[in-house]
Design an enzyme around this catalytic site. Structure first.
Site, short mmCIF file in Angstrom:
data_model
loop_
_atom_site.label_atom_id
_atom_site.label_comp_id
_atom_site.label_asym_id
_atom_site.label_seq_id
_atom_site.Cartn_x
_atom_site.Cartn_y
_atom_site.Cartn_z
N SER A 1 0.87 -1.42 -0.19
CA SER A 1 -0.29 -0.30 0.39
C SER A 1 0.88 0.86 -0.02
O SER A 1 2.17 1.48 0.53
CB SER A 1 -1.17 -0.12 0.96
OG SER A 1 -1.93 1.47 1.32
N TYR B 1 -2.24 -0.82 10.16
CA TYR B 1 -2.40 -1.84 8.67
C TYR B 1 -1.42 -1.41 8.10
O TYR B 1 -0.45 -2.42 7.50
CB TYR B 1 -3.53 -1.00 7.85
CG TYR B 1 -3.24 -1.75 6.55
CD1 TYR B 1 -3.97 -2.31 5.81
CD2 TYR B 1 -3.23 -0.09 5.51
CE1 TYR B 1 -3.84 -2.81 4.61
CE2 TYR B 1 -3.45 -0.82 4.26
CZ TYR B 1 -3.83 -1.97 4.04
OH TYR B 1 -3.98 -1.93 2.87
P1 NAP Z 1 -11.11 -6.33 -0.80
O1 NAP Z 1 -12.02 -5.89 -1.74
O2 NAP Z 1 -11.47 -6.47 0.87
O3 NAP Z 1 -10.97 -7.94 -1.65
C1 NAP Z 1 -10.80 -9.06 0.09
C2 NAP Z 1 -10.11 -9.95 -1.32
O4 NAP Z 1 -9.16 -10.77 -0.39
C3 NAP Z 1 -11.35 -10.73 -1.01
O5 NAP Z 1 -10.84 -11.67 -2.11
C4 NAP Z 1 -11.51 -11.44 0.45
O6 NAP Z 1 -11.67 -13.11 0.23
C5 NAP Z 1 -9.79 -11.71 0.56
N1 NAP Z 1 -9.73 -11.73 1.91
C6 NAP Z 1 -9.71 -10.89 3.07
N2 NAP Z 1 -9.55 -11.83 4.20
C7 NAP Z 1 -9.19 -13.05 3.95
C8 NAP Z 1 -8.71 -14.00 4.64
N3 NAP Z 1 -9.33 -13.57 6.82
N4 NAP Z 1 -9.35 -15.52 4.04
C9 NAP Z 1 -9.02 -15.42 2.41
N5 NAP Z 1 -9.20 -14.29 1.32
C10 NAP Z 1 -8.91 -12.88 2.41
O7 NAP Z 1 -9.98 -5.83 -1.05
P2 NAP Z 1 -8.75 -4.84 -2.24
O8 NAP Z 1 -9.37 -3.25 -1.51
O9 NAP Z 1 -9.07 -5.42 -3.35
O10 NAP Z 1 -8.13 -4.83 -1.65
C11 NAP Z 1 -6.71 -5.59 -1.95
C12 NAP Z 1 -5.41 -5.55 -1.98
O11 NAP Z 1 -5.12 -4.34 -2.01
C13 NAP Z 1 -5.60 -5.75 -0.30
O12 NAP Z 1 -4.21 -6.80 0.11
C14 NAP Z 1 -4.92 -4.05 0.06
O13 NAP Z 1 -4.37 -4.04 1.32
C15 NAP Z 1 -4.64 -3.65 -1.10
N6 NAP Z 1 -4.72 -2.44 -0.95
C16 NAP Z 1 -5.80 -1.91 -1.92
C17 NAP Z 1 -6.32 0.11 -1.35
C18 NAP Z 1 -7.75 -0.07 -2.01
O14 NAP Z 1 -7.87 1.26 -1.60
N7 NAP Z 1 -8.96 -0.74 -2.11
C19 NAP Z 1 -5.57 0.58 -1.04
C20 NAP Z 1 -4.22 0.51 -1.49
C21 NAP Z 1 -3.90 -1.51 -0.71
P3 NAP Z 1 -13.50 -13.46 0.05
O15 NAP Z 1 -14.42 -12.24 -1.19
O16 NAP Z 1 -13.57 -14.51 0.23
O17 NAP Z 1 -13.71 -12.27 1.69
#
Ligand code: NAP
Length: 250
Positions: free
Chosen positions: A141, A155
């Site tokens: 991130s 985080y």
């Molecule tokens: P998201 O929409 O919340 O999706 C999270 C994904 O991770 C889902 O597929 C979920 O599975 C899976 N997951 C969460 N906890 C889990 C667990 N305990 N075991 C197995 N699977 C799990 O997240 P996102 O926004 O796409 O973020 C993806 C990555 O990018 C993360 O590493 C996040 O920290 C990083 N990131 C995101 C942002 C942002 O603005 N969105 C910014 C910086 C970094 P289920 O569908 O089964 O729940």
């Protein structure tokens, strides 16, 4: 024929958001993709269906990360469906908005268990499976480079640890032609942000203003960066922290 034809990838947390975008992109480039999810089987199946509808190959793989034995369970399910591994994308993670003063020990442990411990052990077991010339891409991130966002600090600590791990992987796996890099998104329009980001036009505009390019990121924009690192063109980039924030200050 895509640049990844003949390769096999595992993307954690590929049922939704950035992980889904990455899975779809790698599949479009020709890889067979293991679409990992935690609990949302329906969403993972939707991702697989979208990939197949576009002519790609994928299968869903459900294991809740953080539970004891999760890493072994992922690879047992993977081995039953795939013949070797070329690309591992550690994307699954959980957020918190509990700052220094507010976070309790249970939430702190949960954050590190899912965001840091899970990819550590998953990757350790992946190393023997990865074919020479493989790729490891860890999703961090942009929040790791700032000290000002109190509510993101715990985080960001979990992601900082992942970045240290990535540099180590680059060093030890480099002799096998395996690269390891971090991709750091800024604010991306996914479920994790939906509540606040979509709460008002002002919230959306404020998020867009963090990026030098004046917009909120999309999963596809992160996926394109991951796809470059996963591709043959990315072979000379390793141990790097790759900014995918659109020039964001956070
Ligand atoms: P998201 O929409 O919340 O999706 C999270 C994904 O991770 C889902 O597929 C979920 O599975 C899976 N997951 C969460 N906890 C889990 C667990 N305990 N075991 C197995 N699977 C799990 O997240 P996102 O926004 O796409 O973020 C993806 C990555 O990018 C993360 O590493 C996040 O920290 C990083 N990131 C995101 C942002 C942002 O603005 N969105 C910014 C910086 C970094 P289920 O569908 O089964 O729940």
């Amino acid at each position: 024929m895509g640049v990844l034809t003949g390769r096999t990838a595992l993307v954690t947390g590929a049922s939704r958001g950035i992980g889904r975008g990455v899975a779809e992109r790698l599949a479009r480039d020709g890889a067979r993709v293991a679409v990992h999810y935690g609990t949302n089987e329906a969403a993972a199946k939707e991702t697989v269906a979208a990939i197949e509808a576009a002519g790609g190959s994928a299968f869903a793989l459900g294991v809740e990360l953080g539970a004891p034995g999760a890493a072994e369970a992922v690879w047992a399910k993977f081995d039953a469906r795939a013949d070797g591994l070329d690309i591992l994308v550690n994307n699954a993670a959980v957020p918190t908005s509990s700052a220094f003063e507010a976070i309790d020990e249970a939430e702190f442990d949960r954050l590190f268990t899912v965001n840091t411990r899970a990819p550590f052990f998953l990757t350790r077991l992946a190393a023997g499976r990865l074919r020479d010339g493989g790729r490891i891409i860890n999703i961090s991130s942009g929040a790791t480079r700032t000290t000002a966002m109190a509510e993101l600090m715990p985080y960001a600590m979990t992601k900082g640890a992942l970045e240290v791990f990535t540099r180590y992987l680059a060093r030890v796996l480099g002799p096998r032609g395996i690269t390891a890099n971090t991709v750091a998104p800024g604010i991306v329009d996914t479920d994790v942000n939906a509540q606040w980001l979509r709460s008002s036009d002002e919230a959306w505009a404020g998020a867009a203003a963090f990026s030098a390019l004046g917009k909120v990121g999309t999963p596809a924009e992160i996926a394109d960066v991951v796809a470059f690192l996963a591709s043959p063109d990315g072979r000379w980039v390793t141990g790097q922290w790759v900014d995918a924030t659109g020039g964001s200050l956070i």
